[in-house]
Design an enzyme around this catalytic site. Structure first.
Site, PDB file in Angstrom:
ATOM      1  N   ASN A 135      -1.941   2.360   5.815  1.00 44.58           N
ATOM      2  CA  ASN A 135      -1.039   1.251   5.476  1.00 44.58           C
ATOM      3  C   ASN A 135      -0.794   0.451   6.743  1.00 44.58           C
ATOM      4  O   ASN A 135      -0.611   1.037   7.809  1.00 44.58           O
ATOM      5  CB  ASN A 135       0.322   1.768   4.990  1.00 44.58           C
ATOM      6  CG  ASN A 135       0.255   2.387   3.621  1.00 44.58           C
ATOM      7  OD1 ASN A 135      -0.788   2.369   2.981  1.00 44.58           O
ATOM      8  ND2 ASN A 135       1.373   2.935   3.171  1.00 44.58           N
ATOM      9  N   GLY A 136      -0.719  -0.857   6.617  1.00 47.72           N
ATOM     10  CA  GLY A 136      -0.456  -1.691   7.785  1.00 47.72           C
ATOM     11  C   GLY A 136      -1.633  -2.629   8.030  1.00 47.72           C
ATOM     12  O   GLY A 136      -2.492  -2.803   7.158  1.00 47.72           O
ATOM     13  N   TRP A 149      -3.015  -2.757  -1.441  1.00 48.61           N
ATOM     14  CA  TRP A 149      -2.676  -4.147  -1.746  1.00 48.61           C
ATOM     15  C   TRP A 149      -3.470  -4.965  -0.745  1.00 48.61           C
ATOM     16  O   TRP A 149      -3.217  -4.909   0.461  1.00 48.61           O
ATOM     17  CB  TRP A 149      -1.170  -4.351  -1.575  1.00 48.61           C
ATOM     18  CG  TRP A 149      -0.679  -5.694  -1.997  1.00 48.61           C
ATOM     19  CD1 TRP A 149      -0.316  -6.083  -3.254  1.00 48.61           C
ATOM     20  CD2 TRP A 149      -0.451  -6.832  -1.150  1.00 48.61           C
ATOM     21  NE1 TRP A 149       0.102  -7.387  -3.244  1.00 48.61           N
ATOM     22  CE2 TRP A 149       0.023  -7.881  -1.961  1.00 48.61           C
ATOM     23  CE3 TRP A 149      -0.620  -7.077   0.213  1.00 48.61           C
ATOM     24  CZ2 TRP A 149       0.352  -9.135  -1.471  1.00 48.61           C
ATOM     25  CZ3 TRP A 149      -0.302  -8.333   0.713  1.00 48.61           C
ATOM     26  CH2 TRP A 149       0.179  -9.337  -0.129  1.00 48.61           C
ATOM     27  N   HIS A 177      16.896 -37.232  -4.758  1.00 46.44           N
ATOM     28  CA  HIS A 177      16.124 -37.540  -3.556  1.00 46.44           C
ATOM     29  C   HIS A 177      14.662 -37.110  -3.677  1.00 46.44           C
ATOM     30  O   HIS A 177      13.994 -36.929  -2.669  1.00 46.44           O
ATOM     31  CB  HIS A 177      16.780 -36.885  -2.336  1.00 46.44           C
ATOM     32  CG  HIS A 177      18.193 -37.329  -2.155  1.00 46.44           C
ATOM     33  ND1 HIS A 177      18.526 -38.568  -1.657  1.00 46.44           N
ATOM     34  CD2 HIS A 177      19.369 -36.719  -2.471  1.00 46.44           C
ATOM     35  CE1 HIS A 177      19.853 -38.691  -1.646  1.00 46.44           C
ATOM     36  NE2 HIS A 177      20.377 -37.584  -2.137  1.00 46.44           N
ATOM     37  N   LYS A 206      12.596 -16.092 -10.021  1.00 47.68           N
ATOM     38  CA  LYS A 206      12.336 -15.095 -11.069  1.00 47.68           C
ATOM     39  C   LYS A 206      11.275 -15.610 -12.028  1.00 47.68           C
ATOM     40  O   LYS A 206      10.352 -14.895 -12.403  1.00 47.68           O
ATOM     41  CB  LYS A 206      13.621 -14.767 -11.860  1.00 47.68           C
ATOM     42  CG  LYS A 206      14.648 -13.947 -11.152  1.00 47.68           C
ATOM     43  CD  LYS A 206      14.284 -12.488 -10.936  1.00 47.68           C
ATOM     44  CE  LYS A 206      13.569 -12.255  -9.652  1.00 47.68           C
ATOM     45  NZ  LYS A 206      14.306 -12.071  -8.452  1.00 47.68           N
ATOM     46  N   CYS A 216       0.817  -1.214   0.000  1.00 48.74           N
ATOM     47  CA  CYS A 216       0.000   0.000   0.000  1.00 48.74           C
ATOM     48  C   CYS A 216       0.855   1.270   0.000  1.00 48.74           C
ATOM     49  O   CYS A 216       1.958   1.280   0.539  1.00 48.74           O
ATOM     50  CB  CYS A 216      -0.886   0.021   1.236  1.00 48.74           C
ATOM     51  SG  CYS A 216      -1.886  -1.438   1.424  1.00 48.74           S
ATOM     52  N   GLU A 270       7.691 -15.775 -10.296  1.00 48.46           N
ATOM     53  CA  GLU A 270       6.966 -14.559  -9.937  1.00 48.46           C
ATOM     54  C   GLU A 270       6.485 -13.759 -11.139  1.00 48.46           C
ATOM     55  O   GLU A 270       5.445 -13.128 -11.058  1.00 48.46           O
ATOM     56  CB  GLU A 270       7.749 -13.687  -8.947  1.00 48.46           C
ATOM     57  CG  GLU A 270       9.034 -13.124  -9.424  1.00 48.46           C
ATOM     58  CD  GLU A 270       9.725 -12.278  -8.349  1.00 48.46           C
ATOM     59  OE1 GLU A 270       9.063 -11.771  -7.440  1.00 48.46           O
ATOM     60  OE2 GLU A 270      10.956 -12.131  -8.433  1.00 48.46           O
ATOM     61  N   LYS A 295       6.098  -4.760  -4.320  1.00 45.48           N
ATOM     62  CA  LYS A 295       7.541  -4.508  -4.326  1.00 45.48           C
ATOM     63  C   LYS A 295       8.091  -4.516  -2.913  1.00 45.48           C
ATOM     64  O   LYS A 295       9.144  -5.077  -2.662  1.00 45.48           O
ATOM     65  CB  LYS A 295       7.826  -3.161  -5.009  1.00 45.48           C
ATOM     66  CG  LYS A 295       9.304  -2.817  -5.119  1.00 45.48           C
ATOM     67  CD  LYS A 295      10.019  -3.774  -6.042  1.00 45.48           C
ATOM     68  CE  LYS A 295      11.508  -3.502  -6.109  1.00 45.48           C
ATOM     69  NZ  LYS A 295      12.243  -4.686  -6.617  1.00 45.48           N
ATOM     70  N   ARG A 310       5.239  -0.207  -5.892  1.00 38.65           N
ATOM     71  CA  ARG A 310       5.174  -0.984  -4.651  1.00 38.65           C
ATOM     72  C   ARG A 310       4.207  -2.154  -4.754  1.00 38.65           C
ATOM     73  O   ARG A 310       4.257  -3.071  -3.945  1.00 38.65           O
ATOM     74  CB  ARG A 310       4.704  -0.072  -3.494  1.00 38.65           C
ATOM     75  CG  ARG A 310       5.690   1.003  -3.130  1.00 38.65           C
ATOM     76  CD  ARG A 310       5.036   2.078  -2.286  1.00 38.65           C
ATOM     77  NE  ARG A 310       4.711   1.623  -0.951  1.00 38.65           N
ATOM     78  CZ  ARG A 310       5.398   1.932   0.141  1.00 38.65           C
ATOM     79  NH1 ARG A 310       6.467   2.701   0.039  1.00 38.65           N
ATOM     80  NH2 ARG A 310       5.045   1.495   1.309  1.00 38.65           N
ATOM     81  N   GLU A 318      17.271 -18.608  -7.127  1.00 37.12           N
ATOM     82  CA  GLU A 318      16.916 -17.280  -7.629  1.00 37.12           C
ATOM     83  C   GLU A 318      16.345 -17.365  -9.051  1.00 37.12           C
ATOM     84  O   GLU A 318      15.375 -16.677  -9.389  1.00 37.12           O
ATOM     85  CB  GLU A 318      18.144 -16.355  -7.564  1.00 37.12           C
ATOM     86  CG  GLU A 318      17.968 -14.960  -8.102  1.00 37.12           C
ATOM     87  CD  GLU A 318      16.868 -14.143  -7.417  1.00 37.12           C
ATOM     88  OE1 GLU A 318      16.302 -14.589  -6.424  1.00 37.12           O
ATOM     89  OE2 GLU A 318      16.562 -13.057  -7.935  1.00 37.12           O
TER      90      GLU A 318
HETATM   91  O1  M6R Z   1      12.919  -5.260  -0.168  1.00 37.94           O
HETATM   92  P1  M6R Z   1      13.401  -6.613   0.254  1.00 37.94           P
HETATM   93  O2  M6R Z   1      14.688  -6.993  -0.366  1.00 37.94           O
HETATM   94  O3  M6R Z   1      13.437  -6.780   1.742  1.00 37.94           O
HETATM   95  O4  M6R Z   1      12.300  -7.611  -0.303  1.00 37.94           O
HETATM   96  C1  M6R Z   1      12.343  -8.976  -0.032  1.00 37.94           C
HETATM   97  C2  M6R Z   1      11.449  -9.746  -0.964  1.00 37.94           C
HETATM   98  O5  M6R Z   1      10.115  -9.345  -0.803  1.00 37.94           O
HETATM   99  C3  M6R Z   1      11.859  -9.565  -2.416  1.00 37.94           C
HETATM  100  O6  M6R Z   1      13.181  -9.902  -2.636  1.00 37.94           O
HETATM  101  C4  M6R Z   1      10.955 -10.425  -3.334  1.00 37.94           C
HETATM  102  O7  M6R Z   1      11.213 -11.771  -3.135  1.00 37.94           O
HETATM  103  C5  M6R Z   1      11.185 -10.029  -4.798  1.00 37.94           C
HETATM  104  N1  M6R Z   1       9.925  -9.782  -5.452  1.00 37.94           N
HETATM  105  C6  M6R Z   1      11.875 -11.065  -5.590  1.00 37.94           C
HETATM  106  O8  M6R Z   1      12.092 -10.676  -6.904  1.00 37.94           O
END
Ligand code: M6R
Length: 618
Positions: free
Chosen positions: A100-101, A74, A514, A495, A2, A498, A613, A27, A491
């Site tokens: 927010n929160g 959000w 395994h 990627k 948010c 997501e 974000k 965000r 990673e």
């Molecule tokens: O801002 P941060 O690095 O603390 O965020 C952590 C995760 O939310 C962030 O890395 C998330 O996994 C990304 N969308 C990955 O691409």
């Protein structure tokens, strides 16, 4: 997640609010709205979906007035519908609130207020704030010597009853010359203008409007008028505030020739690596130099364990850090999900140093883990990108990434910058201990060569695009790597998941036998990250096992690796670099692969569904 904006001054508020909300889009959000106070009273306009929908609505029914608040939501409690979008009102449209929160005890407050006859219209936790402030306002008398004191009293009385986190802004129909904001656990900044003041959940909406910003702290309440800011602490009373300069790079400078921020940020990586290393490598002492750790070399020498905590991609960087620091410095490292660490009680001796790794500096779980470790008396450091963020402010010291704003929800340049900072830390700790001057110098040379090597790596883009075209229809992927490149496998899989919504799993290559090998079939590509190094032959054996079962194989290997080319269906070459720095190089083709597959599948690359974000709720 948010976002909040607010304006009070001499200009129409809507243009600032809408532009501000656009700057907060990165965000992540699923609905938006604004409330404006003008000659026609307090008016609210909201929409489910994108900000453009809000803009279109406001063309038909503009909201005029010089005071206003806005929000991108959000969804946490209640679906992403128009009625659940903020701002919320108190039932009588006397006040409007953006929040927010999370209000954890919203249900019991709602039940109590309903018992007193108030009618709720949304399924959100945030509405209770509007209703509660409205309710409290009914029982406080205006004061003769301070026109806003009773408003603050009502806000404070409401906040005293809620449990949870908030950054909130309130406007009052009957007091059109004031805006009240409060913070606990969710950031808010006030921008100081001339004859106008601004409010936002981070500095980006304020760029170009003011370069003086005030970061509100937890438990503070701000009374903002067009030409005045008064800040008080909920218990301690009046607070003397200081305006700080706008952080450099707070602004997103837009897309420069790329279709998406993610692709732009992938290509920015050679530069962001340079920025992360600038001024931090000393050839004279063959070590890394950090200005803000706030510990003496002697104290650093006494550290006998590191805990690296983070979430998501930053957690993968922490894993890379674990391999690097243990290999180069010989210090035991534990990597903990922040969301787990905050509730665990690991037995750690006082010489344990915590690093919270975060791009945004606002991730709720990472912030909570940092606070918990701080409470236990550990020195806490942040490796963070966003200057002035909550984690950057609350840590005892830290290292900024200097990667510039990362707008794409899928983290790319922040990840490689985190890895390079961790490599420099490994060098630093190594040189405090057993590492020789010559070994330190060799590492510096390797680090300095990285930006050019990453630039060269990105030349594989066309090749990766072809691979993407061939496999974009697949619904399952496996990613495998070992040692330094086990985190790269995780990673790469994250990627892809997501941004293209394809199921992907990352594994240490030898673990495949395994369990995951059962998934191998002709429709499930396996991506092997296998640069030359100690475990090359072992990973090659795993590759053969996948081939033997008819699974398509995509390999990321070092230039000239003809064995990989012979066995794999597709090979993507990267330059030779030192084995311990390979993760910083080999992740780039995987970022590109995820990007091209997402584009081919028609996905919204920069704003993937359901994701935010910065994840500011638990
Ligand atoms: O801002 P941060 O690095 O603390 O965020 C952590 C995760 O939310 C962030 O890395 C998330 O996994 C990304 N969308 C990955 O691409």
């Amino acid at each position: 997640m948010c976002g909040i904006v607010g304006y009070i001054g001499h200009r129409e508020s809507s243009p600032f609010l809408l532009e501000g909300l656009r700057r907060l889009e990165y965000r992540g959000y699923d609905s938006a709205g604004i409330a404006v106070l003008g000659q026609n009273g307090l008016k609210i306009c909201k929409t489910a979906g994108r900000i453009q929908g809000l803009v279109d609505k406001l063309i038909d029914t503009p909201l005029a007035g010089t005071v206003g608040i806005g929000h991108t939501r959000w969804a946490t409690h209640g679906q992403a519908t128009e009625v659940n979008a903020h701002p919320h009102h108190d039932g009588g449209s006397r006040i409007a609130v953006v929040h927010n929160g999370v209000i954890e005890n919203y249900q019991s407050i709602k039940t109590t207020l309903e018992g007193k006859g108030r009618r709720f219209y949304s399924a959100t936790d945030s509405e209770v704030l509007a209703q509660l402030i409205g309710y409290e306002l009914e029982s406080v008398e205006p004061s003769a010597d301070d026109p806003y004191r009773h408003l603050v009293t009502a806000v404070k009385a409401a906040l005293d009853q809620v449990r949870g986190t908030y950054g909130l802004a309130v406007v009052f129909r009957d007091y059109p010359d004031v805006l009240i904001a409060a913070r606990l656990g969710s950031p808010l900044v006030v921008g100081i203008g001339t004859g106008e003041n601004f409010l936002a959940s981070d500095a980006s909406p304020l760029v170009g409007h003011t370069d003086r910003i005030v970061y509100l702290a937890d438990h503070q309440i701000a009374v903002v008028t067009a030409d005045r800011l008064d800040v008080s602490h909920r218990e301690a009373g009046q607070v003397h505030w200081n305006a700080e300069a706008m952080p450099i790079n707070a602004a997103d400078s837009g897309l420069s020739g790329f279709d998406h921020y993610m692709l732009q940020e992938i290509y920015e990586q050679p530069t962001s690596l340079e920025n992360a290393m600038r001024g931090r490598l000393s050839e004279e002492h063959a070590t890394a130099v950090f200005g803000g750790l706030n510990l003496t070399p002697r104290q650093m020498r006494g550290v006998n364990r590191l805990v690296l905590t983070a979430c998501g991609t930053s957690w993968h960087a922490a894993l890379v850090g674990e391999y690097l620091i243990e290999e180069l410095a010989g210090i035991p490292v534990e990597v903990e999900y922040a969301s787990e660490l905050r509730y665990r009680n690991p037995p750690l001796d006082p010489e344990t140093l915590l690093f919270a790794i975060t791009q945004s500096g606002e991730t709720a779980d990472t912030l909570a883990a940092l606070r918990e470790m701080k409470r236990k008396g550990h020195h806490t450091l942040a490796i963070c990108n966003v200057v002035g963020s909550s984690i950057a402010q609350e840590a005892d010291g830290g290292i900024y990434l200097h990667a510039g704003p990362e707008v794409g929800v899928a983290s790319t340049k922040a990840y490689t910058s985190q890895c390079v900072v961790l490599a420099m830390l490994a060098l630093y700790f190594g040189r405090l201990r057993h590492m020789s001057f010559d070994a330190g110098l060799r590492i510096i040379e390797s680090l300095q060569a990285l930006p050019a090597q990453l630039e060269k790596t990105l030349e594989v883009n066309d090749r990766v695009k072809k691979v993407a075209e061939r496999y974009a229809h697949c619904n399952n992927f496996l990613y495998m790597g070992r040692q330094f490149n086990f985190p790269t496998a995780l990673e790469g899989a994250l990627k892809l998941k997501e941004i293209s919504y394809i199921h992907a799993e990352g594994y240490p290559a030898a673990e495949m036998k395994h369990g995951p090998i059962a998934l191998v079939d002709e429709h499930t590509p396996s991506v092997f990250i296998m640069p030359h190094g100690k475990v090359y032959d072992k990973v090659m054996a795993n590759l053969e096992e996948v081939k033997a079962r008819g699974g398509p194989v995509i390999v990321v290997a070092c230039e000239g690796d003809t064995d990989a080319a012979r066995l794999a269906d597709e090979v993507i070459y990267t330059p030779h670099v030192e084995e311990f720095l390979q993760p910083i190089i080999s992740v780039a083709p995987l970022q590109l692969l995820a990007y091209h597959i997402a584009v081919l599948r028609g996905c919204d690359v920069d704003k993937p569904r359901n994701l935010a974000k910065s994840v500011t709720v638990e």
